[in-house]
Design a protein around this motif. Sequence first.
Motif, PDB file in Angstrom:
ATOM      1  N   SER A   1       0.814  -1.215   0.000  1.00 23.70           N
ATOM      2  CA  SER A   1       0.000   0.000   0.000  1.00 23.70           C
ATOM      3  C   SER A   1       0.847   1.265   0.000  1.00 23.70           C
ATOM      4  O   SER A   1       0.310   2.374  -0.013  1.00 23.70           O
ATOM      5  N   ARG A   2       2.170   1.117   0.004  1.00 14.65           N
ATOM      6  CA  ARG A   2       3.032   2.301  -0.044  1.00 14.65           C
ATOM      7  C   ARG A   2       2.888   2.987  -1.403  1.00 14.65           C
ATOM      8  O   ARG A   2       2.844   2.305  -2.439  1.00 14.65           O
ATOM      9  N   PRO A   3       2.835   4.300  -1.438  1.00 12.73           N
ATOM     10  CA  PRO A   3       2.709   5.022  -2.721  1.00 12.73           C
ATOM     11  C   PRO A   3       3.853   4.655  -3.662  1.00 12.73           C
ATOM     12  O   PRO A   3       5.026   4.608  -3.270  1.00 12.73           O
ATOM     13  N   GLY A   4       3.513   4.358  -4.914  1.00 14.65           N
ATOM     14  CA  GLY A   4       4.530   4.058  -5.915  1.00 14.65           C
ATOM     15  C   GLY A   4       5.043   2.631  -5.893  1.00 14.65           C
ATOM     16  O   GLY A   4       5.889   2.266  -6.721  1.00 14.65           O
ATOM     17  N   ALA A   5       4.564   1.821  -4.974  1.00 18.68           N
ATOM     18  CA  ALA A   5       5.042   0.446  -4.883  1.00 18.68           C
ATOM     19  C   ALA A   5       4.573  -0.365  -6.094  1.00 18.68           C
ATOM     20  O   ALA A   5       3.434  -0.228  -6.535  1.00 18.68           O
ATOM     21  N   GLN A   6       5.467  -1.190  -6.632  1.00 12.50           N
ATOM     22  CA  GLN A   6       5.129  -2.025  -7.778  1.00 12.50           C
ATOM     23  C   GLN A   6       4.559  -3.360  -7.304  1.00 12.50           C
ATOM     24  O   GLN A   6       4.989  -3.901  -6.283  1.00 12.50           O
ATOM     25  N   GLY A   7       3.605  -3.859  -8.050  1.00 12.63           N
ATOM     26  CA  GLY A   7       2.982  -5.117  -7.676  1.00 12.63           C
ATOM     27  C   GLY A   7       3.631  -6.309  -8.348  1.00 12.63           C
ATOM     28  O   GLY A   7       4.353  -6.181  -9.333  1.00 12.63           O
ATOM     29  N   ARG A   8       3.351  -7.476  -7.801  1.00 10.65           N
ATOM     30  CA  ARG A   8       3.821  -8.734  -8.390  1.00 10.65           C
ATOM     31  C   ARG A   8       2.593  -9.555  -8.755  1.00 10.65           C
ATOM     32  O   ARG A   8       1.703  -9.775  -7.925  1.00 10.65           O
ATOM     33  N   SER A   9       2.540 -10.014 -10.004  1.00  9.33           N
ATOM     34  CA  SER A   9       1.380 -10.755 -10.492  1.00  9.33           C
ATOM     35  C   SER A   9       1.659 -12.246 -10.544  1.00  9.33           C
ATOM     36  O   SER A   9       2.795 -12.674 -10.793  1.00  9.33           O
ATOM     37  N   MET A  10       0.602 -13.019 -10.315  1.00 14.23           N
ATOM     38  CA  MET A  10       0.715 -14.478 -10.335  1.00 14.23           C
ATOM     39  C   MET A  10      -0.498 -15.056 -11.054  1.00 14.23           C
ATOM     40  O   MET A  10      -1.624 -14.597 -10.850  1.00 14.23           O
ATOM     41  N   GLU A  11      -0.253 -16.040 -11.903  1.00 13.46           N
ATOM     42  CA  GLU A  11      -1.334 -16.704 -12.628  1.00 13.46           C
ATOM     43  C   GLU A  11      -1.677 -18.024 -11.941  1.00 13.46           C
ATOM     44  O   GLU A  11      -0.800 -18.768 -11.521  1.00 13.46           O
ATOM     45  N   SER A  12      -2.962 -18.287 -11.797  1.00  9.72           N
ATOM     46  CA  SER A  12      -3.408 -19.544 -11.207  1.00  9.72           C
ATOM     47  C   SER A  12      -4.687 -19.984 -11.901  1.00  9.72           C
ATOM     48  O   SER A  12      -5.323 -19.212 -12.618  1.00  9.72           O
ATOM     49  N   PHE A  13      -5.046 -21.255 -11.689  1.00 15.35           N
ATOM     50  CA  PHE A  13      -6.269 -21.802 -12.272  1.00 15.35           C
ATOM     51  C   PHE A  13      -7.085 -22.490 -11.186  1.00 15.35           C
ATOM     52  O   PHE A  13      -6.536 -23.197 -10.332  1.00 15.35           O
ATOM     53  N   LEU A  14      -8.390 -22.241 -11.221  1.00 16.00           N
ATOM     54  CA  LEU A  14      -9.333 -22.878 -10.306  1.00 16.00           C
ATOM     55  C   LEU A  14     -10.345 -23.675 -11.117  1.00 16.00           C
ATOM     56  O   LEU A  14     -10.754 -23.250 -12.198  1.00 16.00           O
ATOM     57  N   TRP A  15     -10.740 -24.832 -10.585  1.00 14.52           N
ATOM     58  CA  TRP A  15     -11.798 -25.617 -11.201  1.00 14.52           C
ATOM     59  C   TRP A  15     -12.984 -25.696 -10.239  1.00 14.52           C
ATOM     60  O   TRP A  15     -12.817 -26.069  -9.071  1.00 14.52           O
ATOM     61  N   PHE A  16     -14.172 -25.305 -10.720  1.00  8.19           N
ATOM     62  CA  PHE A  16     -15.395 -25.312  -9.925  1.00  8.19           C
ATOM     63  C   PHE A  16     -16.341 -26.380 -10.455  1.00  8.19           C
ATOM     64  O   PHE A  16     -16.649 -26.392 -11.648  1.00  8.19           O
ATOM     65  N   ALA A  17     -16.838 -27.247  -9.570  1.00  3.81           N
ATOM     66  CA  ALA A  17     -17.827 -28.248  -9.948  1.00  3.81           C
ATOM     67  C   ALA A  17     -19.179 -27.846  -9.379  1.00  3.81           C
ATOM     68  O   ALA A  17     -19.273 -27.445  -8.213  1.00  3.81           O
ATOM     69  N   PRO A  18     -20.253 -27.926 -10.176  1.00  3.42           N
ATOM     70  CA  PRO A  18     -21.571 -27.534  -9.674  1.00  3.42           C
ATOM     71  C   PRO A  18     -22.008 -28.407  -8.504  1.00  3.42           C
ATOM     72  O   PRO A  18     -21.795 -29.619  -8.495  1.00  3.42           O
ATOM     73  N   GLY A  19     -22.584 -27.758  -7.498  1.00  4.10           N
ATOM     74  CA  GLY A  19     -23.051 -28.471  -6.322  1.00  4.10           C
ATOM     75  C   GLY A  19     -21.964 -28.779  -5.308  1.00  4.10           C
ATOM     76  O   GLY A  19     -22.247 -29.278  -4.219  1.00  4.10           O
TER      77      GLY A  19
END
Length: 250
Positions: A185-203
């Motif tokens: 939350s510091r002003p000007g701070a750079q973020g780090r991104s991460m890719e992930s995958f979720l699988w949702f089953a109905p019910g």
Amino acid sequence: MGASPTPEVAPRSDTAAVAAPAACPHPYFPLEDGLKLTYRAGKSSEMVLSTKDVKPAPEGLKGTVAVDLKSRHGETEATCTPEGIRTGLGGLEGTLLSASGMDVQVVSAEGVVVPSPAQMVPGGTWKNSLSVKLQPPASKTGGLRPTIATTFDKEATVVGEEEVTVAAGTFKALKVKNITTARSSRPGAQGRSMESFLWFAPGVGIIKLETAGSTDLELLKVERAEAPKAAAKGGKAVKKAVAVKKDPKG
């Protein structure tokens, strides 16, 4: 001719909900009293996600979602609305943080954790954001407890529908791609991104989480307080709607 083994799962029948989406109960995040999902977390740890105290609310449904991981416990209020699922800790990430032993103070949470069923279709997208202040657990010997202010921004896209096999069985599930950016939350701070995958089953809900090609969560078992009436009427046909059995005849 031998019958294929049936997975040890008793999911509710949500076929109608998928065909004609209803807001609540949400087919991909069922707020069902007594629902207990046990996962393998990482290489060997066990995590339990449970739902309790579910009651009707003006918005739709309200309940408590709890996480137990490595003798630690965290929980948050969850609400099912026509717009989707909202939680007090901003979704699975915030709930897991609360079970990590960290003291979690939510500064702000925007957007839904899971959107309405109508948006849970291939190509559907949504965003949410969670800002928190974190402190390490108090030590018996005292010591400093620095406060870490962090914001998590997530963009999610439904990739498509797949048959996915996990320890609990084979499910017809939605695959969702997440891009999560964590930044100070510091002003000007750079973020780090991460890719992930979720699988949702109905019910059922989340059956698998994968990051960088590694399975971080895998569903081991589904337990319910009592067999849903729809499942009791449908018998084996109901199980086929969600837990897909391999049949060479198709």
